[in-house]
Design a protein around this motif. Structure first.
Motif, short mmCIF file in Angstrom:
data_model
loop_
_atom_site.label_atom_id
_atom_site.label_comp_id
_atom_site.label_asym_id
_atom_site.label_seq_id
_atom_site.Cartn_x
_atom_site.Cartn_y
_atom_site.Cartn_z
N ASP A 114 0.86 -1.11 0.14
CA ASP A 114 0.05 -0.07 0.06
C ASP A 114 0.84 1.33 0.20
O ASP A 114 2.03 1.22 0.49
CB ASP A 114 -0.89 -0.03 1.23
CG ASP A 114 -2.13 1.02 0.97
OD1 ASP A 114 -2.74 0.91 -0.05
OD2 ASP A 114 -2.58 1.86 1.96
N HIS A 115 0.49 2.44 -0.34
CA HIS A 115 1.11 3.74 -0.58
C HIS A 115 0.32 4.93 -0.57
O HIS A 115 0.36 5.76 -1.16
CB HIS A 115 1.96 3.43 -1.68
CG HIS A 115 3.49 4.55 -1.48
ND1 HIS A 115 3.80 5.38 -2.20
CD2 HIS A 115 4.20 4.16 -0.35
CE1 HIS A 115 4.89 5.73 -1.67
NE2 HIS A 115 5.02 5.06 -0.77
N GLU A 116 -0.61 4.75 0.31
CA GLU A 116 -1.97 5.58 0.61
C GLU A 116 -2.34 6.36 -0.93
O GLU A 116 -2.49 5.23 -1.61
CB GLU A 116 -1.49 6.98 1.59
CG GLU A 116 -0.10 7.66 1.51
CD GLU A 116 -0.35 8.96 1.42
OE1 GLU A 116 -0.89 9.55 0.16
OE2 GLU A 116 0.08 9.83 2.19
N GLY A 149 15.13 9.22 -7.17
CA GLY A 149 14.36 10.20 -6.60
C GLY A 149 12.90 9.61 -6.59
O GLY A 149 12.57 8.58 -6.97
N HIS A 150 11.88 10.19 -5.85
CA HIS A 150 10.55 9.86 -5.76
C HIS A 150 9.68 11.22 -5.66
O HIS A 150 9.92 12.06 -5.22
CB HIS A 150 10.37 8.87 -4.42
CG HIS A 150 9.12 8.21 -4.49
ND1 HIS A 150 8.03 8.77 -4.13
CD2 HIS A 150 8.69 6.98 -5.06
CE1 HIS A 150 6.97 7.82 -4.32
NE2 HIS A 150 7.23 7.06 -4.94
N ARG A 151 8.43 10.83 -6.18
CA ARG A 151 7.42 12.13 -6.03
C ARG A 151 7.07 12.59 -4.35
O ARG A 151 7.10 13.64 -4.28
CB ARG A 151 6.04 11.48 -6.78
CG ARG A 151 5.32 12.57 -7.24
CD ARG A 151 4.25 12.11 -8.11
NE ARG A 151 4.74 11.52 -9.20
CZ ARG A 151 4.81 10.13 -9.66
NH1 ARG A 151 4.07 9.31 -9.26
NH2 ARG A 151 4.92 9.91 -10.89
N GLY A 186 1.35 -6.98 -5.63
CA GLY A 186 1.83 -6.68 -4.28
C GLY A 186 0.67 -5.39 -3.83
O GLY A 186 0.57 -5.57 -2.75
N ARG A 187 0.23 -4.67 -4.79
CA ARG A 187 -0.70 -3.64 -4.37
C ARG A 187 -2.11 -4.10 -4.08
O ARG A 187 -2.90 -3.30 -3.43
CB ARG A 187 -0.49 -2.54 -5.55
CG ARG A 187 -1.33 -1.30 -5.23
CD ARG A 187 -0.97 -0.49 -3.94
NE ARG A 187 0.28 -0.23 -3.56
CZ ARG A 187 1.11 0.54 -4.03
NH1 ARG A 187 0.58 1.83 -5.03
NH2 ARG A 187 2.40 1.05 -3.83
N LEU A 188 -2.45 -5.25 -4.59
CA LEU A 188 -3.79 -5.61 -4.28
C LEU A 188 -4.32 -5.51 -3.12
O LEU A 188 -5.42 -5.09 -2.77
CB LEU A 188 -3.81 -7.48 -4.87
CG LEU A 188 -5.07 -7.92 -4.86
CD1 LEU A 188 -6.27 -7.06 -5.50
CD2 LEU A 188 -5.12 -9.30 -5.01
C1 MLT Z 1 3.63 3.81 -5.02
O1 MLT Z 1 4.15 3.13 -4.54
O2 MLT Z 1 2.15 3.80 -5.22
C2 MLT Z 1 4.46 4.67 -6.05
O3 MLT Z 1 5.67 4.92 -5.48
C3 MLT Z 1 3.67 5.85 -6.50
C4 MLT Z 1 3.43 6.85 -5.44
O4 MLT Z 1 2.98 6.64 -4.42
O5 MLT Z 1 2.71 8.02 -6.04
#
Ligand code: MLT
Length: 428
Positions: free
Chosen positions: A229-231, A306-308, A388-390
């Motif tokens: 998960d990543h909010e 880098g990351h957003r 993984g994100r499921l």
């Molecule tokens: C994620 O894990 O979903 C990515 O890093 C993208 C994000 O969080 O914007």
């Protein structure tokens, strides 16, 4: 801290409520702004807009913190398992031993898919991108379980839909891969754990006694936890918005898979590998490409750095780097692309330009490397991310439903023509 913010507009002052989260994040509540003032807010990409209150994942990009339900990603990656983390995300608490055993057992016994789904798979050309195949197969579950179309069913019935998608997704993912390489599919093996079953469905050849490498299975489990998960990222927001129209769980997840597909989101690790291939084709001179990345006039971009939202480091990348080292050591792979990746990583971690700009390797950089070392082709990387994100998508969909959230319906500032009269086609 004040619980109101003041807005002055057209000679009048307005009080806007300020709300505070459990980690002291603060937000101005503008839900009544239009009714009170006639104003809306504009925030392209919703970068500064909280679309919901959520109790699932806490992320602090400045300090590099990621927690699921209050547990640090570091601790979960070290001590937990993907299925336990899935339970935690979806139901809010770590399961007791009997709860975990029941959950694992349920998931293991629902891995098989209806044989007619294979017919749908057979209808796809073998060059079909596996993400398109995956989202279609997930959406096809609405046809095989029509009762799932109603998201307002009892919690028990919703739970069954959840178990079904968690169980069948590895089967769909592995079948999408088999379709792409033109091999017959492998059926699930319920004697195996979640990761081993997936690896077997992916890699076992007909009549072969496939042996799962435990280091690879462990690394896969860690990767799935890190991606769980990543909010409110792009695909998760999509799942919540689609679900807010009372579309079913399967339709919402299918939409999330499509949102994840793009190179700016889940496709980023695929883009990393494509960049490494480009460098290799050019002769493999990493310093040349580092110089290109620093040159403002050069369109070349270093992918996977880098990351957003993480402004100092991506906590997932630290964990995954170790998993990448373990897998590469264990498998003893000698791959020119992986050597290029290691060189880029070493330069970027030391070079002042990258250190100053905080362009450290992120989770996409390392996950691409691990997947490649595991023998997973580039086009499947985003599918692995989806796997993984499921649980995160499911947890966010469930929370949105349980909070009775309204339908997602942003506004706009119209910039088109004012009212004009229709002109007959012969007079234009
Ligand atoms: C994620 O894990 O979903 C990515 O890093 C993208 C994000 O969080 O914007």
């Amino acid at each position: 801290m004040s619980d109101h913010a003041k807005l002055s507009y057209a000679g009048k002052d307005y009080d806007l409520p300020v709300i505070e989260g459990t980690e002291k994040e603060i937000a101005v509540d503008i839900s009544k702004l239009r009714a009170d003032t006639g104003l809306i807010t504009i925030d392209p990409g919703f970068k500064n807009t909280g679309s919901t209150k959520s109790a699932i994942t806490f992320l602090n990009g400045e300090e590099g913190i990621l927690r699921y339900r209050g547990y640090s990603i570091e601790e979960l990656a070290e001590k937990s398992s993907f299925l336990e983390v899935s339970y935690l995300l979806i139901y809010g608490e770590l399961p007791t031993k009997p709860q975990l055993e029941h959950f694992q057992n349920e998931i293991t016994t629902h891995t098989l898919v209806h044989e007619d789904i294979k017919k749908i798979l057979d209808g796809f050309p073998s060059n079909a991108h596996p993400m398109g195949v995956l989202s279609s197969l997930v959406c096809s579950l609405t046809a095989f379980y029509p009762e799932s179309l109603d998201p307002n069913r009892s919690a028990k019935e919703v739970d069954l839909s959840i178990i079904r998608i968690l169980s069948k997704m590895p089967t769909f993912a592995a079948w999408a891969f088999k379709n792409q390489i033109g091999h017959p599919v492998n059926y699930p093996d319920n004697e195996l754990d979640y990761d081993s079953n997936f690896l077997k469905m992916m890699f076992a050849l007909p009549a072969e006694k496939y042996k799962v490498n435990p280091v690879v299975a462990k690394a896969l489990d860690t990767l799935l936890i890190l991606h769980a998960d990543h909010e409110q990222n792009c695909s998760t927001s999509t799942v919540r918005v689609v679900g807010s129209s009372q579309a079913s769980l399967y339709a919402s997840i299918s939409a999330g898979i499509n949102a994840l597909w793009g190179p700016l989101h889940g496709g980023a690790n695929q883009a990393v590998l494509e960049m490494l291939e480009q460098i290799e084709k050019d002769g493999g001179d990493t310093s040349k490409f580092i110089a290109k990345a620093k040159d403002k006039n050069d369109p070349f971009r270093l992918m996977g750095f880098g990351h957003r939202v993480y402004k100092n480091f991506d906590p997932r990348a630290k964990i995954i780097k170790k998993a990448a080292d373990d897998v590469l050591d264990q498998l003893g792979v000698d791959d020119p692309l992986l050597n290029i990746a290691k060189e880029l990583e070493a330069i970027a971690l030391k070079d002042e330009y990258f250190v100053e700009k905080k362009l450290y390797p992120n989770v996409d950089f390392y996950s691409g490397i691990i997947y490649r070392a595991m023998g997973i082709p580039t086009e499947m990387f985003t599918v692995m991310f989806a796997l993984g994100r499921l649980p995160g998508w499911i947890a966010q969909w469930k929370e949105m439903r349980e909070n009775n959230e309204p339908i997602g319906r942003p506004r706009q500032v119209y910039t088109g023509e004012n009212l004009r009269s229709y002109v007959d086609v012969n007079k234009r």
